[in-house]
Every structure is written in structure tokens, then in C-alpha cells.
Design a protein around this motif. Structure first.
Motif, PDB file in Angstrom:
ATOM      1  N   SER A  38      33.800  24.471 -20.367  1.00  0.00           N
ATOM      2  CA  SER A  38      34.354  24.051 -19.079  1.00  0.00           C
ATOM      3  C   SER A  38      34.727  22.576 -19.199  1.00  0.00           C
ATOM      4  N   SER A  39      35.951  22.253 -18.869  1.00  0.00           N
ATOM      5  CA  SER A  39      36.415  20.890 -19.067  1.00  0.00           C
ATOM      6  C   SER A  39      36.469  20.132 -17.751  1.00  0.00           C
ATOM      7  N   ALA A  40      35.892  18.922 -17.760  1.00  0.00           N
ATOM      8  CA  ALA A  40      35.854  18.106 -16.531  1.00  0.00           C
ATOM      9  C   ALA A  40      37.251  17.659 -16.110  1.00  0.00           C
ATOM     10  N   HIS A  41      38.183  17.580 -17.068  1.00  0.00           N
ATOM     11  CA  HIS A  41      39.533  17.121 -16.688  1.00  0.00           C
ATOM     12  C   HIS A  41      40.586  18.231 -16.737  1.00  0.00           C
ATOM     13  N   ARG A  42      40.348  19.270 -17.587  1.00  0.00           N
ATOM     14  CA  ARG A  42      41.348  20.359 -17.653  1.00  0.00           C
ATOM     15  C   ARG A  42      41.050  21.466 -16.647  1.00  0.00           C
ATOM     16  N   THR A  43      39.764  21.666 -16.373  1.00  0.00           N
ATOM     17  CA  THR A  43      39.382  22.673 -15.356  1.00  0.00           C
ATOM     18  C   THR A  43      38.361  22.038 -14.398  1.00  0.00           C
ATOM     19  N   PRO A  44      38.778  20.984 -13.682  1.00  0.00           N
ATOM     20  CA  PRO A  44      37.806  20.254 -12.849  1.00  0.00           C
ATOM     21  C   PRO A  44      37.184  21.097 -11.747  1.00  0.00           C
ATOM     22  N   ASP A  45      37.977  21.976 -11.138  1.00  0.00           N
ATOM     23  CA  ASP A  45      37.440  22.782 -10.020  1.00  0.00           C
ATOM     24  C   ASP A  45      36.402  23.774 -10.529  1.00  0.00           C
ATOM     25  N   GLU A  46      36.713  24.423 -11.657  1.00  0.00           N
ATOM     26  CA  GLU A  46      35.774  25.394 -12.249  1.00  0.00           C
ATOM     27  C   GLU A  46      34.487  24.685 -12.672  1.00  0.00           C
ATOM     28  N   THR A  47      34.633  23.482 -13.231  1.00  0.00           N
ATOM     29  CA  THR A  47      33.462  22.724 -13.690  1.00  0.00           C
ATOM     30  C   THR A  47      32.561  22.365 -12.502  1.00  0.00           C
ATOM     31  N   ALA A  48      33.169  21.914 -11.419  1.00  0.00           N
ATOM     32  CA  ALA A  48      32.392  21.556 -10.224  1.00  0.00           C
ATOM     33  C   ALA A  48      31.692  22.792  -9.661  1.00  0.00           C
ATOM     34  N   LYS A  49      32.413  23.899  -9.594  1.00  0.00           N
ATOM     35  CA  LYS A  49      31.837  25.143  -9.039  1.00  0.00           C
ATOM     36  C   LYS A  49      30.685  25.622  -9.922  1.00  0.00           C
ATOM     37  N   PHE A  50      30.869  25.509 -11.225  1.00  0.00           N
ATOM     38  CA  PHE A  50      29.826  25.923 -12.162  1.00  0.00           C
ATOM     39  C   PHE A  50      28.531  25.160 -11.871  1.00  0.00           C
ATOM     40  N   ALA A  51      28.650  23.832 -11.714  1.00  0.00           N
ATOM     41  CA  ALA A  51      27.458  23.010 -11.460  1.00  0.00           C
ATOM     42  C   ALA A  51      26.845  23.335 -10.099  1.00  0.00           C
ATOM     43  N   GLU A  52      27.703  23.560  -9.115  1.00  0.00           N
ATOM     44  CA  GLU A  52      27.204  23.881  -7.762  1.00  0.00           C
ATOM     45  C   GLU A  52      26.423  25.198  -7.744  1.00  0.00           C
ATOM     46  N   ASP A  53      26.870  26.159  -8.548  1.00  0.00           N
ATOM     47  CA  ASP A  53      26.250  27.496  -8.549  1.00  0.00           C
ATOM     48  C   ASP A  53      25.059  27.612  -9.503  1.00  0.00           C
ATOM     49  N   ALA A  54      24.903  26.657 -10.404  1.00  0.00           N
ATOM     50  CA  ALA A  54      23.929  26.798 -11.498  1.00  0.00           C
ATOM     51  C   ALA A  54      22.513  27.053 -10.990  1.00  0.00           C
ATOM     52  N   VAL A  75      30.048  14.521 -14.429  1.00  0.00           N
ATOM     53  CA  VAL A  75      30.652  15.355 -13.378  1.00  0.00           C
ATOM     54  C   VAL A  75      29.705  16.494 -13.003  1.00  0.00           C
ATOM     55  N   LEU A  76      29.110  17.117 -14.005  1.00  0.00           N
ATOM     56  CA  LEU A  76      28.142  18.192 -13.722  1.00  0.00           C
ATOM     57  C   LEU A  76      26.974  17.630 -12.909  1.00  0.00           C
ATOM     58  N   ALA A  77      26.467  16.468 -13.354  1.00  0.00           N
ATOM     59  CA  ALA A  77      25.315  15.857 -12.664  1.00  0.00           C
ATOM     60  C   ALA A  77      25.642  15.503 -11.215  1.00  0.00           C
ATOM     61  N   SER A  78      26.918  15.199 -10.959  1.00  0.00           N
ATOM     62  CA  SER A  78      27.310  14.809  -9.595  1.00  0.00           C
ATOM     63  C   SER A  78      27.260  15.987  -8.625  1.00  0.00           C
ATOM     64  N   LYS A  79      27.223  17.206  -9.177  1.00  0.00           N
ATOM     65  CA  LYS A  79      27.295  18.400  -8.328  1.00  0.00           C
ATOM     66  C   LYS A  79      25.987  19.192  -8.305  1.00  0.00           C
ATOM     67  N   THR A  80      24.935  18.662  -8.910  1.00  0.00           N
ATOM     68  CA  THR A  80      23.659  19.377  -8.935  1.00  0.00           C
ATOM     69  C   THR A  80      22.518  18.372  -9.085  1.00  0.00           C
ATOM     70  N   VAL A  81      21.318  18.772  -8.646  1.00  0.00           N
ATOM     71  CA  VAL A  81      20.152  17.920  -8.909  1.00  0.00           C
ATOM     72  C   VAL A  81      19.326  18.489 -10.066  1.00  0.00           C
ATOM     73  N   LEU A  82      19.849  19.484 -10.744  1.00  0.00           N
ATOM     74  CA  LEU A  82      19.195  19.949 -11.977  1.00  0.00           C
ATOM     75  C   LEU A  82      19.301  18.833 -13.011  1.00  0.00           C
ATOM     76  N   PRO A  83      18.293  18.716 -13.920  1.00  0.00           N
ATOM     77  CA  PRO A  83      18.423  17.702 -14.963  1.00  0.00           C
ATOM     78  C   PRO A  83      19.591  18.017 -15.902  1.00  0.00           C
ATOM     79  N   VAL A  84      20.388  16.991 -16.188  1.00  0.00           N
ATOM     80  CA  VAL A  84      21.542  17.140 -17.086  1.00  0.00           C
ATOM     81  C   VAL A  84      21.333  16.254 -18.307  1.00  0.00           C
ATOM     82  N   ILE A  85      21.433  16.868 -19.484  1.00  0.00           N
ATOM     83  CA  ILE A  85      21.293  16.135 -20.743  1.00  0.00           C
ATOM     84  C   ILE A  85      22.667  16.064 -21.391  1.00  0.00           C
ATOM     85  N   GLY A  86      23.147  14.862 -21.640  1.00  0.00           N
ATOM     86  CA  GLY A  86      24.486  14.693 -22.219  1.00  0.00           C
ATOM     87  C   GLY A  86      24.412  14.489 -23.726  1.00  0.00           C
ATOM     88  N   VAL A  87      25.237  15.244 -24.444  1.00  0.00           N
ATOM     89  CA  VAL A  87      25.328  15.078 -25.900  1.00  0.00           C
ATOM     90  C   VAL A  87      26.686  14.428 -26.206  1.00  0.00           C
TER      91      VAL A  87
END
Ligand code: RP5
Length: 163
Positions: A38-54, A75-87
């Protein structure tokens, strides 16, 4: 198969070779996971929805791997309070420094836990995710302790052979 509790999200299929390491390590620990592109810039809406639903899908930790200006984890972290680990991934001519800074330099209020650039980071992200889950899972905690012990034993054995 049991429901995934860790999502391993990557910005592009070109990240899969490295991010698959996270899945391999989680599988070793018996932690159910899923791989997602899921791409934060190519599929921003899908990425946001993914994080919201996780969270309501039962996901407990999100791992996000991306290269270049790696805004995916933030971007994922902005849409959820689940811990996000960035690689941070080494995908550009800057050797991953661009991604490292994008992942590690989140402004205050929306944290992303940053790990090492590249393969070691994908591995560490999975171990860290397992450690987060192990806070309330003694069986998993034992597996993590055994893993550390095996690592230490290997070093001790290598040193013994050297003598
Ligand atoms: C990032 O850009 C991806 O995470 C990937 O590391 C990088 C290059 O993507 P592709 O152009 O190969 O799809 O968004």
C-alpha cells in the motif's frame, strides 16, 4: 490459518525482497502476520483506510517498510493508535539515509518506532513486534528469551573454536 495480528505493509512490490524477512521472523515465532502493498502517495486513500480498519480486524502492531521519502509509516501512524514500526529501506541513490530520516524524524505527537536500514531493520522490526505482543503473552516471551540464548550460545561457541 489464524488471523493476522501483525501487518507488514510496504510501499511497493520492489520492497518485498527485504520485507519478506519480517514475515519469516514472525513465522519463526509463530506470530500470525500478513504482507500488504500500500503506497502512501500512489494509493493514499487505500492506505488511510487500511490503517483505520486495522484495529477492528484484530491487528496489534503494524510494520511499515518504504524507501525514498518514506512517509508510509507516518501516514499509517496518523490514522491509528496501534504501534507502528518503520523500516527505512535502501531504495534510492542516498543509501537509505533519506528513508531513515523520514521514518525517525516524526514530529511530536504521532510516534513511529524506527529500526535499522534494510534487512537488519526488517528482522528487528519483527522481533520488536513480537516483544510488544509478548508483554501479554508469556509463551511468546519464552520464545524470545530462547532466541536470545541461542544467539549468545552461537557467539560463545565461535569464540571457543577460535581458541
Ligand atoms: C517507495 O518508493 C517504495 O516503498 C519503494 O521503496 C520505493 C520505490 O518504489 P517503486 O518505484 O519501485 O515502486 O514508495
Amino acid at each position: 490459518m489464524s488471523k493476522p495480528v501483525v501487518s507488514i505493509v510496504m510501499g511497493s512490490d520492489s520492497d518485498l525482497g527485504v520485507m519478506k524477512i519480517s514475515a519469516d521472523v514472525l513465522n519463526e515465532f509463530g506470530v500470525a502476520n500478513e504482507l500488504v502493498i500500500s503506497s502512501a502517495h500512489r494509493t493514499p486513500d487505500e492506505t488511510a483506510k487500511f490503517a483505520e480498519d486495522a484495529e477492528k480486524r484484530g491487528i496489534k502492531v503494524i510494520i511499515a517498510g518504504a524507501g525514498y521519502a518514506a512517509h508510509l509509516a507516518g501516514v499509517l501512524a496518523s490514522k491509528t493508535v496501534l504501534p507502528v514500526i518503520g523500516v527505512p529501506l535502501d531504495a534510492s541513490s542516498l543509501g537509505g539515509l533519506d528513508s531513515l530520516l523520514s521514518v525517525v524524524q516524526m514530529p511530536g505527537g504521532v510516534p513511529v518506532a524506527a529500526v535499522t536500514i534494510g534487512e537488519a531493520g526488517a528482522k528487528n522490526a519483527a522481533i520488536l513486534a513480537a516483544e510488544i505482543l509478548a508483554v501479554s503473552d508469556d509463551g511468546l516471551k519464552k520464545k524470545l528469551k530462547d532466541y536470545r540464548k541461542k544467539m549468545a550460545d552461537k557467539v560463545i561457541e565461535k569464540n571457543r573454536k577460535l581458541k
